[in-house]
Motif scaffolding. Structure first.
Motif, PDB file in Angstrom:
ATOM      1  N   GLU A   1      44.353  22.754  37.522  1.00 37.48           N
ATOM      2  CA  GLU A   1      45.340  23.580  36.827  1.00 37.48           C
ATOM      3  C   GLU A   1      44.675  24.784  36.160  1.00 37.48           C
ATOM      4  OE1 GLU A   1      48.861  23.146  33.412  1.00 37.48           O
ATOM      5  OE2 GLU A   1      47.311  21.594  33.614  1.00 37.48           O
ATOM      6  N   ALA A   2      43.564  24.537  35.478  1.00 40.50           N
ATOM      7  CA  ALA A   2      42.850  25.631  34.810  1.00 40.50           C
ATOM      8  C   ALA A   2      42.342  26.645  35.830  1.00 40.50           C
ATOM      9  CB  ALA A   2      41.683  25.068  33.993  1.00 40.50           C
ATOM     10  N   LEU A   3      41.862  26.141  36.974  1.00 44.25           N
ATOM     11  CA  LEU A   3      41.365  27.023  38.032  1.00 44.25           C
ATOM     12  C   LEU A   3      42.503  27.876  38.595  1.00 44.25           C
ATOM     13  CD1 LEU A   3      38.944  27.896  39.696  1.00 44.25           C
ATOM     14  CD2 LEU A   3      39.399  26.002  41.267  1.00 44.25           C
ATOM     15  N   ALA A   4      43.652  27.265  38.828  1.00 50.86           N
ATOM     16  CA  ALA A   4      44.801  28.003  39.362  1.00 50.86           C
ATOM     17  C   ALA A   4      45.249  29.094  38.388  1.00 50.86           C
ATOM     18  CB  ALA A   4      45.952  27.034  39.647  1.00 50.86           C
ATOM     19  N   ASN A   5      45.215  28.790  37.097  1.00 55.62           N
ATOM     20  CA  ASN A   5      45.591  29.784  36.093  1.00 55.62           C
ATOM     21  C   ASN A   5      44.613  30.959  36.088  1.00 55.62           C
ATOM     22  OD1 ASN A   5      47.867  28.434  35.214  1.00 55.62           O
ATOM     23  ND2 ASN A   5      46.784  27.303  33.613  1.00 55.62           N
ATOM     24  N   ALA A   6      43.319  30.651  36.162  1.00 58.32           N
ATOM     25  CA  ALA A   6      42.309  31.709  36.162  1.00 58.32           C
ATOM     26  C   ALA A   6      42.418  32.581  37.408  1.00 58.32           C
ATOM     27  CB  ALA A   6      40.906  31.097  36.075  1.00 58.32           C
ATOM     28  N   MET A   7      42.740  31.957  38.544  1.00 56.31           N
ATOM     29  CA  MET A   7      42.821  32.704  39.800  1.00 56.31           C
ATOM     30  C   MET A   7      43.941  33.748  39.778  1.00 56.31           C
ATOM     31  SD  MET A   7      40.486  31.985  42.081  1.00 56.31           S
ATOM     32  CE  MET A   7      41.133  32.204  43.757  1.00 56.31           C
ATOM     33  N   GLN A   8      44.946  33.550  38.924  1.00 54.25           N
ATOM     34  CA  GLN A   8      46.020  34.542  38.807  1.00 54.25           C
ATOM     35  C   GLN A   8      45.513  35.839  38.175  1.00 54.25           C
ATOM     36  OE1 GLN A   8      49.176  32.629  36.641  1.00 54.25           O
ATOM     37  NE2 GLN A   8      49.732  31.299  38.346  1.00 54.25           N
ATOM     38  N   ARG A   9      44.338  35.780  37.544  1.00 54.13           N
ATOM     39  CA  ARG A   9      43.754  36.956  36.884  1.00 54.13           C
ATOM     40  C   ARG A   9      42.522  37.462  37.622  1.00 54.13           C
ATOM     41  NH1 ARG A   9      41.923  34.620  31.919  1.00 54.13           N
ATOM     42  NH2 ARG A   9      41.413  36.744  31.289  1.00 54.13           N
ATOM     43  N   VAL A  10      42.405  37.100  38.894  1.00 55.04           N
ATOM     44  CA  VAL A  10      41.254  37.512  39.703  1.00 55.04           C
ATOM     45  C   VAL A  10      41.755  38.243  40.943  1.00 55.04           C
ATOM     46  CG1 VAL A  10      39.321  36.704  41.108  1.00 55.04           C
ATOM     47  CG2 VAL A  10      39.784  35.628  38.892  1.00 55.04           C
ATOM     48  N   GLY A  11      41.100  39.335  41.272  1.00 47.58           N
ATOM     49  CA  GLY A  11      41.445  40.046  42.498  1.00 47.58           C
ATOM     50  C   GLY A  11      41.404  41.544  42.313  1.00 47.58           C
ATOM     51  N   HIS A  12      40.614  42.214  43.153  1.00 46.36           N
ATOM     52  CA  HIS A  12      40.453  43.656  43.044  1.00 46.36           C
ATOM     53  C   HIS A  12      41.779  44.388  43.228  1.00 46.36           C
ATOM     54  CE1 HIS A  12      38.593  47.560  43.273  1.00 46.36           C
ATOM     55  NE2 HIS A  12      37.459  46.999  42.923  1.00 46.36           N
ATOM     56  N   ALA A  13      42.725  43.784  43.955  1.00 51.14           N
ATOM     57  CA  ALA A  13      44.017  44.432  44.199  1.00 51.14           C
ATOM     58  C   ALA A  13      44.792  44.676  42.908  1.00 51.14           C
ATOM     59  CB  ALA A  13      44.850  43.576  45.157  1.00 51.14           C
ATOM     60  N   HIS A  14      44.419  43.975  41.825  1.00 51.43           N
ATOM     61  CA  HIS A  14      45.107  44.169  40.544  1.00 51.43           C
ATOM     62  C   HIS A  14      44.633  45.428  39.810  1.00 51.43           C
ATOM     63  CE1 HIS A  14      47.156  40.391  40.875  1.00 51.43           C
ATOM     64  NE2 HIS A  14      46.033  39.702  40.925  1.00 51.43           N
ATOM     65  N   LEU A  15      43.585  46.092  40.332  1.00 52.15           N
ATOM     66  CA  LEU A  15      43.054  47.306  39.714  1.00 52.15           C
ATOM     67  C   LEU A  15      43.470  48.523  40.514  1.00 52.15           C
ATOM     68  CD1 LEU A  15      39.343  46.231  39.106  1.00 52.15           C
ATOM     69  CD2 LEU A  15      41.099  46.449  37.344  1.00 52.15           C
ATOM     70  N   HIS A  16      43.715  49.633  39.847  1.00 50.19           N
ATOM     71  CA  HIS A  16      43.824  50.899  40.559  1.00 50.19           C
ATOM     72  C   HIS A  16      43.406  52.041  39.636  1.00 50.19           C
ATOM     73  CE1 HIS A  16      47.861  51.085  38.634  1.00 50.19           C
ATOM     74  NE2 HIS A  16      47.715  52.390  38.733  1.00 50.19           N
ATOM     75  N   ILE A  17      42.940  53.106  40.269  1.00 54.19           N
ATOM     76  CA  ILE A  17      42.471  54.288  39.534  1.00 54.19           C
ATOM     77  C   ILE A  17      43.542  55.358  39.613  1.00 54.19           C
ATOM     78  CG2 ILE A  17      40.743  56.135  39.522  1.00 54.19           C
ATOM     79  CD1 ILE A  17      38.747  54.041  40.648  1.00 54.19           C
ATOM     80  N   ASP A  18      43.866  55.931  38.455  1.00 54.58           N
ATOM     81  CA  ASP A  18      44.860  57.003  38.369  1.00 54.58           C
ATOM     82  C   ASP A  18      44.195  58.172  37.638  1.00 54.58           C
ATOM     83  OD1 ASP A  18      47.023  58.644  38.157  1.00 54.58           O
ATOM     84  OD2 ASP A  18      48.201  57.323  36.853  1.00 54.58           O
ATOM     85  N   GLY A  19      43.704  59.145  38.403  1.00 54.87           N
ATOM     86  CA  GLY A  19      42.964  60.251  37.786  1.00 54.87           C
ATOM     87  C   GLY A  19      41.664  59.733  37.190  1.00 54.87           C
ATOM     88  N   ASN A  20      41.509  59.891  35.860  1.00 54.74           N
ATOM     89  CA  ASN A  20      40.308  59.363  35.200  1.00 54.74           C
ATOM     90  C   ASN A  20      40.619  58.086  34.416  1.00 54.74           C
ATOM     91  OD1 ASN A  20      41.777  60.411  33.099  1.00 54.74           O
ATOM     92  ND2 ASN A  20      40.111  61.611  32.208  1.00 54.74           N
TER      93      ASN A  20
END
Length: 314
Positions: A115-134
Motif C-alpha cells: 500500500e505504501a509503495l502504491a501511494n509513493a508510485m503515484q508521485r513518481v514519473g517524469h511525465a508529471h514535470l513540464h517546463i514552461d519558459g523559465n
C-alpha cells in the motif's frame, strides 16, 4: 603539479593541474571552483531545505516555480534518459528512496508495504514535470532528485571554467565523477584506477588513460541493506518502484560529457547486465561492467570503452 580540494555534496572534490607560466595560482583557481560548488549546492542539494530544488519539491501538485537555467537543463537531460530507458531511469524517485530508507527524509531501511509503495508510485514519473519558459511545473506532488547527474554536471562546469582560465592540462573530480584533459607536467597521461567492488576493501581493478573525457562509475555495493536474506540496493527502477535485484555490481562509462557519463552509468546499472549491455552496444556508449558471479566478480568491457580509454594499460 598544483592540487587542492575540500568537502562538497556530502563527499569531496579535488582538482589537479599542470601549472605553467602565466597560469593563475591555486588559490585563485580554488575560489572560482568553490563558487561553482556553492551554486550547485544552493540550486540542487536535496539535503538543504532552502535549495531551489527542495523548495520546488515542497510544492503541492499543479504549481510552478521559476528556476535557474542549470536546473532546467538537468530536468531535460533527466527526461531524455527516462525516455531512452522506457521509464526505468527517472529523476523523480525521491519518494521511493525515502520510503525504502535511502533518501534525505528516510527514517529506516526496510521493505515497505504494498500500500505504501502504491501511494509513493503515484508521485513518481517524469511525465508529471513540464517546463514552461523559465518555470518548472508539476501536475502531481513529485520530488526531483538530481543525485544521478548533478556531480557530472558540476565536473563539466568546473572543467569549462578551468579551460576559460587557460588551464588545459587538468584532472577535475567531484564525489567520484571526473574529467581529465591534456597531460601531466612530465608529459604522461592522466591515469584513472577503476576499483573492483568489494565490501571489505578497495582494490584497483583496471587502470585507464583519460584525455578529454568524463568518467563516471555507478554501483550498488556501498549503499544497501539486507532483510530476510535479500539485498536491497539504493538504485531504483522507477517502473517497479523497487531497488534493482540483478547481479550487475557496477558500471563505468566514459563520455565526452561527464554529465552524460554520470546519467548513463546509472541508467545502465538500472537496466542490468543484459539489457544494459545491449543498450550500451546499440548506442555506442563506452562501458565497463563488473558483474557478481559465484566466484567473485567478472568484468566485461566493450570496444567503445577500449577506444576512448586508450586501450588496456594493465
Amino acid at each position: 603539479m598544483e592540487s587542492f580540494g575540500g568537502p562538497t555534496m556530502g563527499s569531496t572534490y579535488s582538482i589537479k593541474y599542470a601549472r605553467t607560466q602565466g597560469l593563475p595560482a591555486p588559490k585563485e583557481v580554488q575560489v572560482e571552483v568553490e563558487k561553482i560548488l556553492a551554486d550547485v549546492d544552493r540550486q540542487m542539494s536535496t539535503y538543504r531545505s532552502d535549495s531551489d530544488i527542495e523548495r520546488f519539491n515542497d510544492l503541492p501538485a499543479d504549481r510552478c516555480q521559476t528556476m535557474p537555467a542549470p536546473i532546467l537543463e538537468l530536468v531535460r537531460v533527466g527526461e531524455q534518459l527516462s525516455q531512452q530507458s522506457e521509464g526505468s531511469y527517472d529523476i523523480t524517485v525521491e519518494p521511493l528512496m525515502n520510503l525504502w530508507g535511502f533518501g534525505p527524509q528516510a527514517r529506516e531501511e526496510k521493505v515497505p508495504s504494498a500500500e505504501a509503495l502504491a501511494n509513493a508510485m503515484q508521485r513518481v514519473g517524469h511525465a508529471h514535470l513540464h517546463i514552461d519558459g523559465n518555470q518548472l511545473c508539476k501536475d502531481a506532488a513529485v520530488e526531483v532528485d538530481f543525485n544521478s547527474i548533478a556531480a557530472g554536471y558540476t565536473v563539466d562546469t568546473i572543467a569549462a571554467r578551468l579551460e576559460g582560465l587557460g588551464i588545459h592540462n587538468y584532472l577535475a573530480e567531484a564525489t567520484g565523477e571526473l574529467k581529465a584533459a591534456g597531460k601531466k607536467l612530465d608529459g604522461s597521461p592522466w591515469k584513472i584506477a577503476l576499483e573492483e567492488p568489494r565490501d571489505d576493501q578497495q582494490v584497483a581493478e583496471r587502470i585507464i588513460n583519460v584525455d578529454g573525457y568524463g568518467v563516471s562509475t555507478s554501483g550498488d555495493y556501498r549503499n544497501y541493506f539486507e532483510q530476510n536474506g535479500h539485498r536491497y540496493s539504493h538504485t531504483f527502477d522507477a517502473r517497479t518502484g523497487a531497488p534493482i535485484t540483478h547481479n550487475l555490481a557496477s558500471v563505468t562509462v566514459i563520455n565526452p560529457s561527464t554529465l552524460m557519463a554520470d546519467g548513463l552509468s546509472t541508467l545502465l546499472l538500472i537496466l542490468g547486465p543484459e539489457r544494459g549491455w545491449d543498450y550500451a552496444q546499440k548506442h555506442n556508449i563506452g562501458a565497463f561492467f563488473v558483474i557478481r558471479a559465484d566466484t567473485g566478480f567478472v568484468t566485461r568491457t566493450n570496444q567503445a570503452f577500449e577506444r576512448l580509454s586508450g586501450g588496456k594499460t594493465e
